[in-house]
Design a protein around this motif. Structure first.
Motif, PDB file in Angstrom:
ATOM      1  N   VAL A 206       0.937  -1.556  -0.265  1.00 22.16           N
ATOM      2  CA  VAL A 206       0.033   0.501  -0.029  1.00 22.16           C
ATOM      3  C   VAL A 206       0.638   1.667  -0.222  1.00 22.16           C
ATOM      4  CG1 VAL A 206      -1.262   1.545   1.143  1.00 22.16           C
ATOM      5  CG2 VAL A 206      -2.727  -1.505   1.288  1.00 22.16           C
ATOM      6  N   ALA A 207       1.959   1.326   1.014  1.00 21.47           N
ATOM      7  CA  ALA A 207       2.880   2.829   0.588  1.00 21.47           C
ATOM      8  C   ALA A 207       3.280   2.454  -0.478  1.00 21.47           C
ATOM      9  CB  ALA A 207       3.838   2.416   2.189  1.00 21.47           C
ATOM     10  N   ASN A 208       4.055   1.470  -0.962  1.00 18.43           N
ATOM     11  CA  ASN A 208       4.720   2.112  -2.067  1.00 18.43           C
ATOM     12  C   ASN A 208       3.539   2.360  -3.296  1.00 18.43           C
ATOM     13  OD1 ASN A 208       7.265   0.941  -0.793  1.00 18.43           O
ATOM     14  ND2 ASN A 208       7.260  -1.650  -1.316  1.00 18.43           N
ATOM     15  N   ALA A 209       2.867   1.195  -3.451  1.00 17.51           N
ATOM     16  CA  ALA A 209       1.498   1.504  -4.234  1.00 17.51           C
ATOM     17  C   ALA A 209       1.241   3.086  -4.201  1.00 17.51           C
ATOM     18  CB  ALA A 209       0.426   0.488  -4.027  1.00 17.51           C
ATOM     19  N   SER A 210       1.180   3.429  -3.257  1.00 18.99           N
ATOM     20  CA  SER A 210       0.177   5.145  -2.895  1.00 18.99           C
ATOM     21  C   SER A 210       1.292   5.784  -3.371  1.00 18.99           C
ATOM     22  CB  SER A 210       0.455   4.885  -1.743  1.00 18.99           C
ATOM     23  OG  SER A 210      -0.688   4.155  -1.269  1.00 18.99           O
ATOM     24  N   HIS A 211       2.989   5.833  -2.458  1.00 20.45           N
ATOM     25  CA  HIS A 211       3.611   6.975  -3.534  1.00 20.45           C
ATOM     26  C   HIS A 211       4.202   6.494  -4.721  1.00 20.45           C
ATOM     27  CE1 HIS A 211       5.480   8.244   0.587  1.00 20.45           C
ATOM     28  NE2 HIS A 211       5.002   6.796   0.766  1.00 20.45           N
ATOM     29  N   GLU A 212       4.317   5.466  -5.555  1.00 17.95           N
ATOM     30  CA  GLU A 212       4.376   5.827  -6.994  1.00 17.95           C
ATOM     31  C   GLU A 212       3.155   6.150  -8.190  1.00 17.95           C
ATOM     32  OE1 GLU A 212       6.711   4.359  -8.562  1.00 17.95           O
ATOM     33  OE2 GLU A 212       7.975   4.260  -6.562  1.00 17.95           O
ATOM     34  N   LEU A 213       1.581   6.400  -7.051  1.00 15.60           N
ATOM     35  CA  LEU A 213       0.537   6.679  -8.321  1.00 15.60           C
ATOM     36  C   LEU A 213       0.487   8.386  -7.476  1.00 15.60           C
ATOM     37  CD1 LEU A 213      -2.386   3.918  -7.675  1.00 15.60           C
ATOM     38  CD2 LEU A 213      -0.768   4.183  -9.472  1.00 15.60           C
ATOM     39  N   ARG A 214       1.407   8.482  -6.917  1.00 10.20           N
ATOM     40  CA  ARG A 214       1.108  10.134  -6.200  1.00 10.20           C
ATOM     41  C   ARG A 214       1.750  11.072  -7.579  1.00 10.20           C
ATOM     42  NH1 ARG A 214       3.414  12.898  -1.361  1.00 10.20           N
ATOM     43  NH2 ARG A 214       1.491  11.883  -0.346  1.00 10.20           N
ATOM     44  N   THR A 215       2.763  10.836  -8.221  1.00 10.08           N
ATOM     45  CA  THR A 215       3.467  11.129  -9.197  1.00 10.08           C
ATOM     46  C   THR A 215       2.871  11.167 -10.370  1.00 10.08           C
ATOM     47  OG1 THR A 215       5.333  10.930  -8.353  1.00 10.08           O
ATOM     48  CG2 THR A 215       5.606  11.928 -10.095  1.00 10.08           C
ATOM     49  N   PRO A 216       2.516  10.423 -10.658  1.00 14.51           N
ATOM     50  CA  PRO A 216       1.158  10.502 -12.015  1.00 14.51           C
ATOM     51  C   PRO A 216       0.083  10.965 -11.932  1.00 14.51           C
ATOM     52  CG  PRO A 216       1.707   8.585 -11.359  1.00 14.51           C
ATOM     53  CD  PRO A 216       2.511   9.298 -10.434  1.00 14.51           C
ATOM     54  N   LEU A 217      -0.657  10.625 -10.745  1.00 15.78           N
ATOM     55  CA  LEU A 217      -1.786  11.776 -10.518  1.00 15.78           C
ATOM     56  C   LEU A 217      -1.798  12.670 -10.287  1.00 15.78           C
ATOM     57  CD1 LEU A 217      -5.067  10.934 -10.054  1.00 15.78           C
ATOM     58  CD2 LEU A 217      -4.139  11.085  -7.509  1.00 15.78           C
ATOM     59  N   THR A 218      -0.827  13.445  -9.289  1.00 14.84           N
ATOM     60  CA  THR A 218      -0.177  14.780 -10.041  1.00 14.84           C
ATOM     61  C   THR A 218      -0.097  16.066 -11.166  1.00 14.84           C
ATOM     62  OG1 THR A 218       0.582  14.214  -7.988  1.00 14.84           O
ATOM     63  CG2 THR A 218       1.499  16.684  -8.912  1.00 14.84           C
ATOM     64  N   VAL A 219       0.502  14.987 -11.979  1.00 16.12           N
ATOM     65  CA  VAL A 219       1.254  15.707 -13.563  1.00 16.12           C
ATOM     66  C   VAL A 219      -0.591  15.151 -14.342  1.00 16.12           C
ATOM     67  CG1 VAL A 219       1.722  14.949 -15.603  1.00 16.12           C
ATOM     68  CG2 VAL A 219       3.383  14.017 -13.514  1.00 16.12           C
ATOM     69  N   ILE A 220      -1.405  14.368 -14.286  1.00 15.66           N
ATOM     70  CA  ILE A 220      -2.762  13.927 -15.163  1.00 15.66           C
ATOM     71  C   ILE A 220      -3.527  14.358 -14.056  1.00 15.66           C
ATOM     72  CG2 ILE A 220      -4.610  12.897 -15.068  1.00 15.66           C
ATOM     73  CD1 ILE A 220      -2.880  10.151 -15.066  1.00 15.66           C
ATOM     74  N   ALA A 221      -3.030  14.913 -13.397  1.00 11.54           N
ATOM     75  CA  ALA A 221      -4.362  16.543 -12.313  1.00 11.54           C
ATOM     76  C   ALA A 221      -3.706  17.721 -13.131  1.00 11.54           C
ATOM     77  CB  ALA A 221      -4.524  16.296 -10.643  1.00 11.54           C
ATOM     78  N   GLY A 222      -2.475  18.465 -12.607  1.00 15.64           N
ATOM     79  CA  GLY A 222      -2.405  19.609 -13.559  1.00 15.64           C
ATOM     80  C   GLY A 222      -2.811  19.960 -14.907  1.00 15.64           C
ATOM     81  N   PHE A 223      -2.608  18.571 -15.758  1.00 15.68           N
ATOM     82  CA  PHE A 223      -2.738  19.140 -17.365  1.00 15.68           C
ATOM     83  C   PHE A 223      -4.348  19.293 -17.190  1.00 15.68           C
ATOM     84  CE2 PHE A 223       1.608  17.364 -18.821  1.00 15.68           C
ATOM     85  CZ  PHE A 223       1.917  17.332 -19.425  1.00 15.68           C
ATOM     86  N   LEU A 224      -5.360  18.224 -16.832  1.00 15.68           N
ATOM     87  CA  LEU A 224      -6.541  18.429 -16.625  1.00 15.68           C
ATOM     88  C   LEU A 224      -6.869  20.117 -16.128  1.00 15.68           C
ATOM     89  CD1 LEU A 224      -8.006  15.099 -14.673  1.00 15.68           C
ATOM     90  CD2 LEU A 224      -8.230  15.799 -17.615  1.00 15.68           C
ATOM     91  N   GLU A 225      -6.453  19.803 -15.355  1.00 19.92           N
ATOM     92  CA  GLU A 225      -6.841  21.582 -14.760  1.00 19.92           C
ATOM     93  C   GLU A 225      -6.084  22.874 -16.136  1.00 19.92           C
ATOM     94  OE1 GLU A 225      -5.557  24.706 -11.312  1.00 19.92           O
ATOM     95  OE2 GLU A 225      -4.896  22.246 -11.366  1.00 19.92           O
ATOM     96  N   ASN A 226      -5.271  22.379 -16.102  1.00 22.14           N
ATOM     97  CA  ASN A 226      -4.294  23.378 -17.547  1.00 22.14           C
ATOM     98  C   ASN A 226      -5.575  23.156 -18.735  1.00 22.14           C
ATOM     99  OD1 ASN A 226      -2.198  24.426 -16.302  1.00 22.14           O
ATOM    100  ND2 ASN A 226      -1.272  22.738 -17.361  1.00 22.14           N
TER     101      ASN A 226
END
Length: 438
Positions: A206-226
């Motif tokens: 859970v810890a590793n998967a959450s850490h790995e998912l955080r970065t790509p999700l941040t990128v996706i959220a940023g592009f969606l906002e733009n």
């Protein structure tokens, strides 16, 4: 009784006959009843001798009242023999059952000395009975937390240890009151090695998967906002982009809660604790809850500003905000929410109560499980992650507190956090100063 009356009448008749035949009454009346009295004395002494030697009273029994006495004692003896046989049979079955239990069972006296242990205790705890009878369990296991754990008698909280004789084992120890004398205890040790390793694997995943998912999700959220804010975005695309942004935010909340849970589970003890101004934290959380409610709920507070709590500020704020925000999210508009922070007889008490629709009894035991939802559709609609109460439970465990949930359908629900009295720190007290310095 007829026999006794006949014997007595015969004795009296013999005495009268001797007196009529000219015998002197002075020696007739003392001597004539003598055989009658000697018979009673003989039967009494015989009964005393049989009881003293623990002989079984068997027929033939004497005639008269003594026969009834012998017969009654014989019945008591028979019942006693049957009771002893039942006790021996029950004791034998209990011993067989205790020997068959895979968990280690150890009985301690009031001085924490070993009285008895089953065979499983030899493999799990290296406690052999009767070899170790009379020795203290804390001396055999050499665990620094064991003696205080047994002495305090925390019957609900288990203690996890790794025995010195087998470092690959992970044991869960529980204690329970046992026996007729105060202070006697039963120690139960269960092998949780497989469960422990599975939990470690789950935590790491859970810890590793959450850490790995955080970065790509941040990128996706940023592009969606733009894309959503870009003037060139076609109007037909704005609705799908808003939905994607909402789901990305929900995924981000789930990941943050999973990371919080992983951190709480991996670090059981938190040394970064100090006096927390709970009243100030609650004031901010209540403002957030009012904004979240947007005037649709009646929020009432009764907060003691002089009562502080020894703990971790970040963790406590997370637990308190989860409970208050849940009350807003999961109750219908028009519901009254009562928030309390006060000192009661058992220590500092925080509670959130509402007069909403309530929760069915079958759901209450599972509310603190991760991802458990009473109403799946409604929880997702209001943006819940299903991890809030699991976080609350872990935070309270780290602060030696307990969560009490009470609910009645159609009446409302109350979540109460009962903290120990030792964690209450009044404003300006000596304890607050010492805690701040440390």
């Amino acid at each position: 009784m007829i026999f006794e009356f006949a014997a007595l009448a015969l004795t009296l008749a013999l005495g009268v006959a001797l007196v009529l035949l000219g015998a002197a009454p002075a020696w007739v009346w003392p001597l004539v009843p003598l055989p009658y009295l000697l018979r009673h004395l003989y039967l009494l002494l015989r009964l005393v001798r049989l009881i003293r030697r623990r002989h079984r009273l068997t027929p033939p029994y004497p005639r008269g009242p003594w026969g009834e006495v012998y017969r009654g004692i014989a019945r008591y003896q028979q019942r006693g023999r049957k009771g002893r046989k039942r006790q021996v049979r029950f004791s034998r079955r209990f011993r067989q059952a205790a020997d068959a239990v895979p968990d280690a069972l150890v009985i301690l006296d009031k001085l924490q000395r070993i009285e008895w242990a089953n065979p499983a205790a030899a493999a799990l705890l290296d406690v052999h009975w009767p070899r170790d009878e009379g020795r203290r369990l804390s001396e055999l296991l050499a665990q620094p937390d064991l003696a205080p754990f047994i002495e305090v008698g925390e019957y609900l909280r288990p203690l996890e240890i790794t025995p010195e004789h087998h470092r690959a084992l992970m044991l869960s120890l529980r204690i329970a009151p046992f026996g007729e004398h105060k202070g006697e205890r039963l120690v139960v040790a269960r092998d949780i090695t497989k469960l422990y390793h599975l939990n470690m694997i789950r935590r790491d995943f859970v810890a590793n998967a959450s850490h790995e998912l955080r970065t790509p999700l941040t990128v996706i959220a940023g592009f969606l906002e733009n894309l959503a804010d870009a003037p060139a975005t076609p109007p037909a695309h704005r609705r799908p982009l808003e939905l994607m942004q909402r789901q990305a935010q929900r995924m981000r909340s789930i990941i943050e809660d999973l990371l919080t849970l992983s951190r709480l589970e991996m670090d059981d003890q938190d040394t970064r604790q100090g006096p927390v101004d709970v009243a100030a934290e609650l004031e901010q959380i209540v403002h957030e809850a009012q904004a979240l409610s947007d005037g649709q709920h009646r929020i009432e507070t009764r907060i003691d500003p002089t009562l502080r709590l020894l703990g971790n500020q970040v963790e406590l704020r997370s637990a308190l905000s989860n409970l208050i925000h849940n009350a807003v999210r999961h109750t219908r508009p028009g519901t009254s929410i009562h928030i309390r922070w006060e000192q009661d007889a058992d220590g500092p008490l925080f509670s959130v109560a509402d007069d909403g629709e309530g929760i069915a009894p079958e759901h209450l035991p599972r509310l603190t499980e991760r991802f458990y939802r009473v109403d799946q559709g409604r929880s997702r609609a209001v943006g819940g992650t299903g991890l809030g109460l699991a976080i609350v439970k872990h935070v309270l465990n780290r602060h030696d507190a307990r969560l009490v949930i009470a609910s009645t359908l159609g009446t409302g629900t109350r979540f109460a956090c009962q903290f120990p009295a030792a964690r209450g720190v009044p404003v300006g007290s000596r304890e607050e100063a010492c805690a701040s310095i440390s």
